[in-house]
Design a protein around this motif. Sequence first.
Motif, PDB file in Angstrom:
ATOM      1  N   UNK A  80       0.836  -1.207   0.000  1.00 52.79           N
ATOM      2  CA  UNK A  80       0.000   0.000   0.000  1.00 52.79           C
ATOM      3  C   UNK A  80       0.865   1.250   0.000  1.00 52.79           C
ATOM      4  N   UNK A  81       0.222   2.393  -0.193  1.00 47.99           N
ATOM      5  CA  UNK A  81       0.917   3.684  -0.216  1.00 47.99           C
ATOM      6  C   UNK A  81       0.083   4.708   0.534  1.00 47.99           C
ATOM      7  N   UNK A  82       0.760   5.555   1.322  1.00 46.01           N
ATOM      8  CA  UNK A  82       0.083   6.671   1.985  1.00 46.01           C
ATOM      9  C   UNK A  82       0.254   7.924   1.136  1.00 46.01           C
ATOM     10  N   UNK A  83      -0.868   8.596   0.867  1.00 48.74           N
ATOM     11  CA  UNK A  83      -0.862   9.782   0.030  1.00 48.74           C
ATOM     12  C   UNK A  83      -1.420  10.982   0.776  1.00 48.74           C
ATOM     13  N   UNK A  84      -0.965  12.165   0.381  1.00 40.47           N
ATOM     14  CA  UNK A  84      -1.676  13.390   0.701  1.00 40.47           C
ATOM     15  C   UNK A  84      -2.366  13.826  -0.579  1.00 40.47           C
ATOM     16  N   UNK A  85      -3.677  13.956  -0.525  1.00 36.03           N
ATOM     17  CA  UNK A  85      -4.457  14.361  -1.701  1.00 36.03           C
ATOM     18  C   UNK A  85      -5.026  15.751  -1.473  1.00 36.03           C
ATOM     19  N   UNK A  86      -4.843  16.619  -2.452  1.00 37.78           N
ATOM     20  CA  UNK A  86      -5.379  17.975  -2.363  1.00 37.78           C
ATOM     21  C   UNK A  86      -6.428  18.172  -3.447  1.00 37.78           C
ATOM     22  N   UNK A  87      -7.611  18.595  -3.024  1.00 33.67           N
ATOM     23  CA  UNK A  87      -8.709  18.790  -3.964  1.00 33.67           C
ATOM     24  C   UNK A  87      -8.638  20.161  -4.609  1.00 33.67           C
ATOM     25  N   UNK A  88      -8.693  20.190  -5.935  1.00 28.42           N
ATOM     26  CA  UNK A  88      -8.857  21.452  -6.647  1.00 28.42           C
ATOM     27  C   UNK A  88     -10.337  21.687  -6.907  1.00 28.42           C
ATOM     28  N   UNK A  89     -11.074  20.611  -7.109  1.00 31.92           N
ATOM     29  CA  UNK A  89     -12.531  20.654  -7.240  1.00 31.92           C
ATOM     30  C   UNK A  89     -13.112  19.784  -6.130  1.00 31.92           C
TER      31      UNK A  89
END
Length: 309
Positions: free
Chosen positions: A225-234
């Motif tokens: 697995x992978x840990x991500x930081x996701x940033x929403x533009x929409x």
Amino acid sequence: MKHSRSHAWTVEGSADGERVDKFVTMMGENWSRMAVQSWIREDRVRVNGRPVKGNYRLKIGERVEVSEPPPVELKVEAESIPLDVVYEDSDVIVVNKPRGMVVHPAPGNLCGTLVNALLAHCEDLSEIGGVIRPGIVHRIDKDTSGLIMAAKNDRAHRSLAEQLRRHEVDRSYIALVYGNLPHDRGTVDAPIRRDPRHRQRMAVGYKNGKSAVTHFEVLERFDKATMLRCRLETGRTHQIRVHMKYIGHPLLGDPVYGSRKQKDPIQGQALHAQELGFDHPRTGKRIRLEVDWPEDMKRLVNQLRKNTI
């Protein structure tokens, strides 16, 4: 007095031979097939002006008309439910929502929601969202934890909603996804629409889809697995969940978009709204907030680090 709404469509080539009940469900706004079938029995669905049965097969060029019943008035009660309030003043309240809490009531689910709790906690909430969604400016899914803001008056609501529309609200999520992403950072730019085959789901769709952009960066890699930081533009419905599935890395625990072959180690998608930033609607001062991960995600990360799952 609330009135019914009318809808009409012309059958095109892709729907030739489709059952009318399936067609109307697919074209509607979160309509269930059971509801559509009841409307057909009530003669609320007509083809070329005539009532039909649910198994009627449509032909190209036919006109399908639906008279949607008026919405039922729902009364939402205040409930004394504990809230983890991260920020609050006379205009805005920001709450760290737990996994499993629905944001606002809906038919069949009128209690135990964030709105029920806010009604008990706050003297005032904006009325722009109506009876069911007072104060609610944006939403996060039932099984997504983390920061969500609500407006206490209409002026604050309009300001926050406009900031969202102009992509001026910072929303950062921690996500745990299956597999090992090949890049340390990237952007998924793929429009999202309702899945025509499964109306309770969303899907990437370049025809009639709404623009959706998710930026991601890798925070930590594990064996599976992978840990991500996701940033929403929409901010489309289920955006991160849909985009991660689209690139082949669904969220751990996701009951809708995850892999059925996987035995999920967490109840609900491993997604947490960790950071939120916005301009205060009255003072203009930038408000930046951050909350820690929930305990179940902490346990899951420890298991992934030890490679015990």
